[in-house]
Structures are given as C-alpha cells and as structure tokens.
Scaffold this active site. Structure first.
Site, PDB file in Angstrom:
ATOM      1  N   LEU A 131       0.853  -1.183   0.000  1.00 43.92           N
ATOM      2  CA  LEU A 131       0.000   0.000   0.000  1.00 43.92           C
ATOM      3  C   LEU A 131       0.891   1.236   0.000  1.00 43.92           C
ATOM      4  CD1 LEU A 131      -2.603  -1.088   2.712  1.00 43.92           C
ATOM      5  CD2 LEU A 131      -3.094  -0.780   0.280  1.00 43.92           C
ATOM      6  N   ASP A 132       0.518   2.244  -0.791  1.00 42.54           N
ATOM      7  CA  ASP A 132       1.321   3.464  -0.782  1.00 42.54           C
ATOM      8  C   ASP A 132       1.004   4.271   0.474  1.00 42.54           C
ATOM      9  OD1 ASP A 132      -1.081   4.787  -1.263  1.00 42.54           O
ATOM     10  OD2 ASP A 132      -0.730   4.931  -3.425  1.00 42.54           O
ATOM     11  N   ALA A 133       1.703   5.394   0.616  1.00 41.90           N
ATOM     12  CA  ALA A 133       1.623   6.142   1.870  1.00 41.90           C
ATOM     13  C   ALA A 133       0.223   6.687   2.130  1.00 41.90           C
ATOM     14  CB  ALA A 133       2.635   7.291   1.852  1.00 41.90           C
ATOM     15  N   ALA A 135      -2.719   5.429   1.127  1.00 44.29           N
ATOM     16  CA  ALA A 135      -3.738   4.395   1.288  1.00 44.29           C
ATOM     17  C   ALA A 135      -3.674   3.783   2.683  1.00 44.29           C
ATOM     18  CB  ALA A 135      -3.569   3.319   0.222  1.00 44.29           C
ATOM     19  N   ARG A 270      -7.082   5.519  -8.057  1.00 43.34           N
ATOM     20  CA  ARG A 270      -7.372   6.956  -8.067  1.00 43.34           C
ATOM     21  C   ARG A 270      -7.645   7.435  -9.496  1.00 43.34           C
ATOM     22  NH1 ARG A 270      -2.749   6.619  -4.605  1.00 43.34           N
ATOM     23  NH2 ARG A 270      -3.398   6.716  -2.425  1.00 43.34           N
TER      24      ARG A 270
END
Length: 365
Positions: A131-133, A135, A270
């Site tokens: 997961l990116d920062a 999310a 997104r």
C-alpha cells in the site's frame, strides 16, 4: 524430509540461520535452545496488520520487526551453565590458616545478555501486496517460512477489495484531493442512476479482459467448472482487472464505491475515479483508498497498532494457518498447495516476492 538448519558465519561473527531468516549473535547461537528458539518457534506464517494512512509500508514493517525482536529477547534467559574452578582460600580454625585450592562451582557468564547482547539481532519480514503512503487498510506480512507463502499468494492471483471515496467537481494532477488543482466543473447533472450505469459498463469490459488474459476456452468443461468455482484468473501479469464494482453511498459531491480487483496499484484506483468523472461529463478526484480484503485476509484479521506484539502476532499466525492452507490448496491445486505448506525446511529463495515477482517495484501487484 526437511533440510537441516545450517548456520553460516558472516562478517563480525554474525550467524544466520537460513531456515528462519534470523540473524543471531555468536553467543546468542549458543543459547538458541533456550530463550531465542522458544520465542521463534511459532513465528512462521502469514498475518495481517492495519496500515493507517500517511504511513509508508516500510515503516510498518520495521515497526513490527522491532516489536517482535523486543518480545523474543524479553523472554526469560535459561539458567547459566556451571563450571568448576579452583579458588584459593584459607582453611582451618586456628589463628594460622593455610591457603588451599578448593574446587568450587561458579556460573559461566560468557552467554549472559549483559555480556554478549540480545540473542536475536534481526528478523526478516516479507511484505505482500503493498500500500502506498496515502492508502490504508489490510497489509499482509510473512515471517519465517511464511515469506515463501507470499509467493504462493501472488501466484494464486487472488482478488482484493477496496472502498474508494471520490469527490465530484474538481480534477488534480495526481488524481487525489491533495494534488495541485487543475480544473473545476459542475456536477448537478450527475445522478445515482448514471453512476451505476457507468460502473456496470466498467465491470463488463474488465470481465471480458479477464477471460482474455486467462487464456481459457470458454467452450470447455474445465473453463465452465473454473467459472462456477470463481477461479478464472489471468495466467501471467496483466493490467488492473476489476471483477466487481458498485456504488455503496451517493451524496453529491461525495460518492463511495466498492471495488474488487487484482493486479492493481492505488494510483490506478485513483485514476479510475478520475475516469468515472470524465464518463459522467464532469471531473472527480479520489479522497480515500482503503483496502478491506487482501485474498483471504479481511479487516477482522488485521492487527491494530496496539496489538503489534509477539503474543498477538503468534496468535494471529496460528489462527490464520488453517485458512491459508485451505485457500492456497483451493487456488493452486492440491499438489502445489500441499508442497508449499508441508515443506518448511526448504531454504528461502531470495528471488521471492521482493524481487523476482516485482512486488517491490509494483506496489499493488
């Protein structure tokens, strides 16, 4: 038959046991049968944690590793070994006492934690679909033999569930609500019916792509049985595939959709919100991406920050182990699933999900 644990010495005397991926100090290896091995015995498997937004997955992994090391090294150390030493001391009751060597049992302090340091100095933890920062949600981690199961999860091409929140009426350069604003638009004409129609078209087109990437002949009995069991999966890497999508809340300018997909990244989700806005003849940005399920791990399985400790993680691993075995056997077949789960002694291949499978460079794959 499981391969034996082979200790290999690296620089500065560190001993690494390949079966567990744990670095043990030289003196710690001598007392591994005590405190260290008891603490590591149940640390083999998969578990899930909840990653909050604004936190990088590397920070989560490092924090969990630190808490596990604290728990392992906090165990009660075994009683020190005794050795016989000849001590010089007076003997006799008179005023003139002769000095004599006396055999005495004294503890050996060479393996004491205050002398040699902690038993375990590092504990490798593998990370699944990342997961990116921005999310949040379910993040699967693997420790010990569980790191190899992350490869099996990747090969099974399991779906993941997300709740994605969107805002109508504006567009940004990164498709998120905190990006640089590039456009504003009206959205009074957007209705729930129009949004549902667009989502149905998206799901239909992605389902056709799923069949194409699965390389299956839909006229065969095998394809029919796989479709009934919900096991149609792409054979190799593919673009993001949406297997289901629906709107669960609509209150303009805000809307909330639930997405079931595979091979995705959070940035692609997104962008999907941005494309939905364009199809609705307006613009939209994504304000939240939250993973609610990763394969067979759900939000109910994810440990909160207050439960990132040794005992909670051990319990989570033991509770998930039967479900992990059953789901991997169902997805990969009895032979592959059983081989992965019943051969814990085979050394870990460094070309696992952190390199050869591209999980490090592709955050969502």
């Amino acid at each position: 038959m499981a391969a034996p644990m082979v200790p290999t010495t690296f620089g500065r005397g560190t001993v690494r046991h390949f079966r567990s991926g744990t670095a043990i100090s030289p003196a710690g290896a001598a007392r591994a049968s005590g405190m260290g091995s008891r603490g590591l015995a149940r640390l083999h498997g998969l578990f899930a944690v909840y990653k909050p937004p604004g936190l990088k997955w590397k920070h989560v992994r490092d924090t969990v590793e630190l808490q596990l090391l604290k728990g392992v090294n906090a165990g009660k150390a075994p009683a020190p070994e005794q050795r016989v030493r000849f001590l010089l001391g007076p003997v006799g009751d008179g005023e003139e006492k002769a000095l004599t060597l006396t055999a005495t049992s004294v503890p050996t302090l060479t393996n004491h934690p205050l002398v040699c340091g902690p038993a375990c100095t590092s504990l490798k933890i593998g990370v699944g679909h990342r997961l990116d920062a921005q999310a949040s949600g379910v993040l699967v981690l693997g420790v010990g033999h569980g790191r190899r199961l992350l490869t099996s999860m990747y090969n099974a091409h399991l779906t993941k569930d997300y709740t994605v929140r969107g805002l109508l009426g504006k567009a940004t350069d990164d498709f998120g609500d905190e990006g640089r604003l590039v456009e504003k638009s009206t959205y009074d004409h957007v209705t729930r019916e129009k949004l549902d129609r667009i989502l149905a078209l998206i799901q239909g087109s992605h389902q056709k792509a799923l069949v194409m990437y699965s390389n299956l002949d839909l006229q065969t009995q095998e394809a029919y049985e796989m479709a009934v069991r919900g096991l149609i999966r792409p054979m190799n890497k593919s673009p993001m595939l949406v297997t289901a999508i629906q709107c669960i809340h609509f209150a303009p300018p805000e809307f909330l959709i639930q997405v079931q997909c595979m091979h995705e990244t959070q940035k692609q989700l997104r962008r999907l919100v941005h494309e939905i806005g364009l199809e609705l003849k307006t613009t939209a940005v994504c304000s939240q991406v939250r993973r609610t399920r990763d394969g067979f791990f759900t939000l109910d399985d994810a440990l909160l920050r207050t439960h990132w400790d040794l005992h909670s993680i051990e319990d989570a691993i033991q509770a998930a182990a039967p479900r992990v075995a059953a789901e991997l056997e169902r997805s990969l077949g009895p032979e592959l699933g059983t081989q992965q789960l019943q051969d814990p002694g085979r050394p870990w291949d460094s070309r696992g999900p952190s390199s050869a499978l591209g999980l490090e460079s592709s955050a969502g794959h």
